[in-house]
Design a protein around this motif. Structure first.
Motif, PDB file in Angstrom:
ATOM      1  N   TYR A   1      48.398  34.560  32.120  1.00  0.00           N
ATOM      2  CA  TYR A   1      48.468  33.279  33.043  1.00  0.00           C
ATOM      3  C   TYR A   1      47.914  33.519  34.866  1.00  0.00           C
ATOM      4  O   TYR A   1      48.023  33.311  35.598  1.00  0.00           O
ATOM      5  CB  TYR A   1      50.100  34.030  32.988  1.00  0.00           C
ATOM      6  N   LEU A   2      46.687  35.145  34.907  1.00  0.00           N
ATOM      7  CA  LEU A   2      46.862  36.060  35.846  1.00  0.00           C
ATOM      8  C   LEU A   2      46.043  35.256  36.262  1.00  0.00           C
ATOM      9  O   LEU A   2      45.354  34.253  37.666  1.00  0.00           O
ATOM     10  CB  LEU A   2      46.519  37.268  35.546  1.00  0.00           C
ATOM     11  N   GLY A   3      44.737  34.174  35.246  1.00  0.00           N
ATOM     12  CA  GLY A   3      42.867  33.125  35.425  1.00  0.00           C
ATOM     13  C   GLY A   3      43.989  32.110  36.409  1.00  0.00           C
ATOM     14  O   GLY A   3      44.026  31.524  36.788  1.00  0.00           O
ATOM     15  N   ILE A   4      45.506  31.455  35.762  1.00  0.00           N
ATOM     16  CA  ILE A   4      46.058  30.356  36.101  1.00  0.00           C
ATOM     17  C   ILE A   4      46.567  30.841  37.481  1.00  0.00           C
ATOM     18  O   ILE A   4      46.321  29.569  38.212  1.00  0.00           O
ATOM     19  CB  ILE A   4      46.555  30.073  34.614  1.00  0.00           C
ATOM     20  N   PHE A   5      46.981  32.270  37.680  1.00  0.00           N
ATOM     21  CA  PHE A   5      47.370  31.934  38.711  1.00  0.00           C
ATOM     22  C   PHE A   5      46.636  32.204  40.081  1.00  0.00           C
ATOM     23  O   PHE A   5      46.509  31.082  40.875  1.00  0.00           O
ATOM     24  CB  PHE A   5      47.893  33.437  38.563  1.00  0.00           C
ATOM     25  N   GLU A   6      45.548  32.494  39.447  1.00  0.00           N
ATOM     26  CA  GLU A   6      44.016  32.206  40.561  1.00  0.00           C
ATOM     27  C   GLU A   6      43.243  31.165  41.060  1.00  0.00           C
ATOM     28  O   GLU A   6      43.395  31.079  41.982  1.00  0.00           O
ATOM     29  CB  GLU A   6      43.464  33.738  39.785  1.00  0.00           C
ATOM     30  N   ARG A   7      43.326  30.465  39.711  1.00  0.00           N
ATOM     31  CA  ARG A   7      42.814  28.788  40.102  1.00  0.00           C
ATOM     32  C   ARG A   7      44.105  27.533  41.122  1.00  0.00           C
ATOM     33  O   ARG A   7      43.315  27.623  41.767  1.00  0.00           O
ATOM     34  CB  ARG A   7      42.978  28.222  38.588  1.00  0.00           C
ATOM     35  N   PHE A   8      44.782  28.240  40.374  1.00  0.00           N
ATOM     36  CA  PHE A   8      46.568  27.313  41.425  1.00  0.00           C
ATOM     37  C   PHE A   8      46.739  28.265  42.882  1.00  0.00           C
ATOM     38  O   PHE A   8      46.304  27.122  43.479  1.00  0.00           O
ATOM     39  CB  PHE A   8      47.365  27.615  41.144  1.00  0.00           C
TER      40      PHE A   8
ATOM     41  N   ARG B   1      43.508  28.391  45.002  1.00  0.00           N
ATOM     42  CA  ARG B   1      42.601  28.056  45.624  1.00  0.00           C
ATOM     43  C   ARG B   1      42.386  25.928  45.935  1.00  0.00           C
ATOM     44  O   ARG B   1      41.912  25.420  46.119  1.00  0.00           O
ATOM     45  CB  ARG B   1      41.030  27.501  44.758  1.00  0.00           C
ATOM     46  N   SER B   2      43.640  25.470  44.870  1.00  0.00           N
ATOM     47  CA  SER B   2      44.740  24.729  44.603  1.00  0.00           C
ATOM     48  C   SER B   2      45.330  24.613  46.381  1.00  0.00           C
ATOM     49  O   SER B   2      46.610  24.961  46.895  1.00  0.00           O
ATOM     50  CB  SER B   2      45.085  24.127  44.008  1.00  0.00           C
ATOM     51  N   HIS B   3      45.565  23.037  46.486  1.00  0.00           N
ATOM     52  CA  HIS B   3      46.682  22.274  47.508  1.00  0.00           C
ATOM     53  C   HIS B   3      47.272  21.050  47.340  1.00  0.00           C
ATOM     54  O   HIS B   3      48.024  20.995  48.035  1.00  0.00           O
ATOM     55  CB  HIS B   3      45.739  22.646  49.389  1.00  0.00           C
ATOM     56  N   GLU B   4      47.271  20.700  46.424  1.00  0.00           N
ATOM     57  CA  GLU B   4      47.916  19.772  45.927  1.00  0.00           C
ATOM     58  C   GLU B   4      49.526  20.033  44.855  1.00  0.00           C
ATOM     59  O   GLU B   4      49.116  21.007  43.678  1.00  0.00           O
ATOM     60  CB  GLU B   4      47.582  18.561  45.418  1.00  0.00           C
ATOM     61  N   TYR B   5      50.740  19.799  44.698  1.00  0.00           N
ATOM     62  CA  TYR B   5      51.601  20.252  44.113  1.00  0.00           C
ATOM     63  C   TYR B   5      51.012  19.729  42.217  1.00  0.00           C
ATOM     64  O   TYR B   5      50.334  18.021  42.517  1.00  0.00           O
ATOM     65  CB  TYR B   5      52.792  19.375  44.299  1.00  0.00           C
ATOM     66  N   LEU B   6      51.706  19.763  41.569  1.00  0.00           N
ATOM     67  CA  LEU B   6      51.128  19.324  40.018  1.00  0.00           C
ATOM     68  C   LEU B   6      52.489  18.259  39.787  1.00  0.00           C
ATOM     69  O   LEU B   6      53.183  19.033  38.244  1.00  0.00           O
ATOM     70  CB  LEU B   6      50.576  20.283  39.023  1.00  0.00           C
ATOM     71  N   TRP B   7      51.960  17.154  40.170  1.00  0.00           N
ATOM     72  CA  TRP B   7      52.866  16.037  40.048  1.00  0.00           C
ATOM     73  C   TRP B   7      52.942  15.704  38.023  1.00  0.00           C
ATOM     74  O   TRP B   7      54.202  14.995  37.786  1.00  0.00           O
ATOM     75  CB  TRP B   7      52.729  14.876  40.955  1.00  0.00           C
ATOM     76  N   GLU B   8      51.902  16.055  37.827  1.00  0.00           N
ATOM     77  CA  GLU B   8      51.607  15.693  36.293  1.00  0.00           C
ATOM     78  C   GLU B   8      51.487  16.874  34.921  1.00  0.00           C
ATOM     79  O   GLU B   8      50.609  16.698  34.251  1.00  0.00           O
ATOM     80  CB  GLU B   8      50.434  14.732  35.784  1.00  0.00           C
ATOM     81  N   ALA B   9      52.597  18.019  35.781  1.00  0.00           N
ATOM     82  CA  ALA B   9      51.907  18.817  34.556  1.00  0.00           C
ATOM     83  C   ALA B   9      53.168  19.376  33.634  1.00  0.00           C
ATOM     84  O   ALA B   9      54.135  18.507  33.729  1.00  0.00           O
ATOM     85  CB  ALA B   9      52.683  19.680  35.805  1.00  0.00           C
ATOM     86  N   GLU B  10      52.734  19.753  33.219  1.00  0.00           N
ATOM     87  CA  GLU B  10      53.200  19.208  31.788  1.00  0.00           C
ATOM     88  C   GLU B  10      54.211  20.889  31.288  1.00  0.00           C
ATOM     89  O   GLU B  10      55.679  19.246  30.776  1.00  0.00           O
ATOM     90  CB  GLU B  10      52.509  20.268  29.974  1.00  0.00           C
ATOM     91  N   ASN B  11      54.966  22.223  32.284  1.00  0.00           N
ATOM     92  CA  ASN B  11      56.094  22.027  32.670  1.00  0.00           C
ATOM     93  C   ASN B  11      56.411  22.308  34.015  1.00  0.00           C
ATOM     94  O   ASN B  11      55.588  22.805  34.530  1.00  0.00           O
ATOM     95  CB  ASN B  11      55.833  23.546  32.045  1.00  0.00           C
TER      96      ASN B  11
ATOM     97  N   ILE C   1      53.080  27.399  44.173  1.00  0.00           N
ATOM     98  CA  ILE C   1      54.029  28.088  45.457  1.00  0.00           C
ATOM     99  C   ILE C   1      54.006  28.778  45.516  1.00  0.00           C
ATOM    100  O   ILE C   1      53.418  29.878  46.957  1.00  0.00           O
ATOM    101  CB  ILE C   1      55.181  27.810  45.190  1.00  0.00           C
ATOM    102  N   PHE C   2      53.341  30.033  44.439  1.00  0.00           N
ATOM    103  CA  PHE C   2      53.649  31.475  44.955  1.00  0.00           C
ATOM    104  C   PHE C   2      52.141  31.969  44.591  1.00  0.00           C
ATOM    105  O   PHE C   2      51.595  32.634  45.929  1.00  0.00           O
ATOM    106  CB  PHE C   2      53.913  32.437  43.311  1.00  0.00           C
ATOM    107  N   ALA C   3      50.927  31.178  44.111  1.00  0.00           N
ATOM    108  CA  ALA C   3      49.927  31.291  43.813  1.00  0.00           C
ATOM    109  C   ALA C   3      49.391  30.507  45.687  1.00  0.00           C
ATOM    110  O   ALA C   3      48.688  31.049  46.519  1.00  0.00           O
ATOM    111  CB  ALA C   3      48.891  30.932  43.218  1.00  0.00           C
TER     112      ALA C   3
END
Length: 375
Positions: free
Chosen positions: A75-82, A84-94, A103-105
């Motif tokens: 989860y930490l790895g995903i948090f750190e990847r997020f 570096r992103s600037h777009e909402y995850l409109w097609e996110a699985e969850n 948002i937190f990341a």
């Protein structure tokens, strides 16, 4: 900000110690209530339950990010990847959970704040659900929830599914207000897509109200599991997404699962609320819409697990029913129709419920021996 003063491997021991110490006097108190008239009820201290919920939320939420909690480094790895992103995850699985993490990341806050939020959702929402379902017995019902076999694991490891499950439990607590109920189910589904199983099970309870359907259906699923019939597992695999199909289409062993084939111990564990439900519905004649919803939803969801018992990671499927296990198990003992000895029976069940968790974690999985070796 995470709590590095407490070694990560000690968290489960401390958690179980606290739950055990608080549970013992509750059991002793209720064991004395062997002749309570049907017109009277025994209440406990809701404020103490709230303090316990807040403590658990902070204690678990501030735990160190450590591999002993299995999925936390991932989860930490995903948090750190997020971050570096600037777009909402409109097609996110969850959709809700993933975007909440995003948002937190994106705010560049410490990951521990996100873990703390999820912990608050897990422990505070479960407390609120206990208050709503058990209006006079929030403390003892909340302790039963904390003592359940899967509670600690899904508060520290499978936090996404754990948060989704307590939000679903929150939805069930609003059984009499379907608009609010559906809202919380939507939020639950937004936290984890697997909640489609208990949500579907709940939908069935709105249309099929004959208890015989659910009891015979559960028995049928148990027989299919015993006979190792994979027909239904293949059907579910075809209906699931790629990740779900990967779990359902494979068998094997992982040290973090109990997917070693047919498990009579977990079958017996799952059968306990069903047995209590049989006594409640057909022997005691308990009439309660809330209990019917809890029981039927549990049996339908648990049946899905039994039909998929031989797949990989079936612990995740089992939790879809086990998340409401504590509530289903004890609900009848607070109904006056159970009889004058209902509170004493509750105390006995509460004790065995805790004993099972202690045995599985400390003896079966070797928790106690690991602690002794470290000390």
């Amino acid at each position: 900000m995470s709590n590095n003063f407490i070694l990560a491997f000690l968290y489960q021991y401390i958690y179980l110690f606290i739950v055990t110490i608080l549970t013992i006097p509750i059991i002793a108190h209720y064991l004395k209530m062997s002749n309570v008239p049907k017109t009277k009820y025994i209440s406990d201290n809701r404020q103490k339950a709230l303090l316990l919920a807040v403590f658990m939320a902070i204690f678990i939420g501030l735990r160190p990010i450590h591999e002993i909690f299995v999925d936390m480094p991932q989860y930490l790895g995903i948090f750190e990847r997020f971050s570096r992103s600037h777009e909402y995850l409109w097609e996110a699985e969850n959709f809700i959970y993933d975007n909440l993490m995003f948002i937190f990341a994106s705010m560049r806050v410490e990951p521990v704040f996100f873990y703390l939020l999820i912990s608050c959702i897990y422990f505070i929402c479960s407390f609120i659900s206990c208050c709503r379902i058990f209006k006079h017995n929030a403390l003892c019902s909340y302790l039963v929830f904390l003592a359940a076999f899967s509670t600690f694991s899904y508060g520290t490891n499978g936090i996404k599914a754990g948060a989704a499950a307590v939000l679903f439990l929150m939805a069930l607590s609003y059984r009499d207000n379907l608009k609010v109920c559906c809202f919380w189910m939507f939020v639950s589904l937004g936290f984890h897509h697997s909640m489609v199983v208990p949500i579907t099970a709940f939908a069935l309870t709105l249309f099929f109200k004959n208890p015989k359907y659910y009891f015979w259906g559960w028995i049928f699923c148990a027989v299919m599991a015993f006979a190792h019939v994979s027909f239904f597992q293949n059907i579910f695999s075809g209906l699931a997404d790629d990740k779900g199909a990967g779990y359902l289409g494979a068998t094997g062993f992982s040290e973090n699962t109990f997917l070693t084939g047919f498990r009579p111990d977990f079958m017996l564990y799952s059968a306990m609320p069903v047995w209590v439900g049989y006594l409640a519905k057909f022997k005691k004649g308990i009439q309660s819409k809330m209990y019917d919803t809890l029981l039927y939803t549990y049996m339908a969801s648990n049946g899905v697990w039994m039909l998929c018992m031989y797949a990989s990671f079936t612990n995740r499927i089992a939790y879809l029913s086990w998340s409401i296990y504590p509530m289903v198990l004890i609900y009848p003992f607070f109904n006056s129709s159970w009889g004058m000895g209902r509170y004493k029976t509750f105390a006995i069940v509460m004790g065995w419920h805790l004993a099972f968790t202690l045995f599985m974690t400390q003896v079966y999985y070797g928790g106690l021996s690991k602690l002794i070796n470290v000390l």
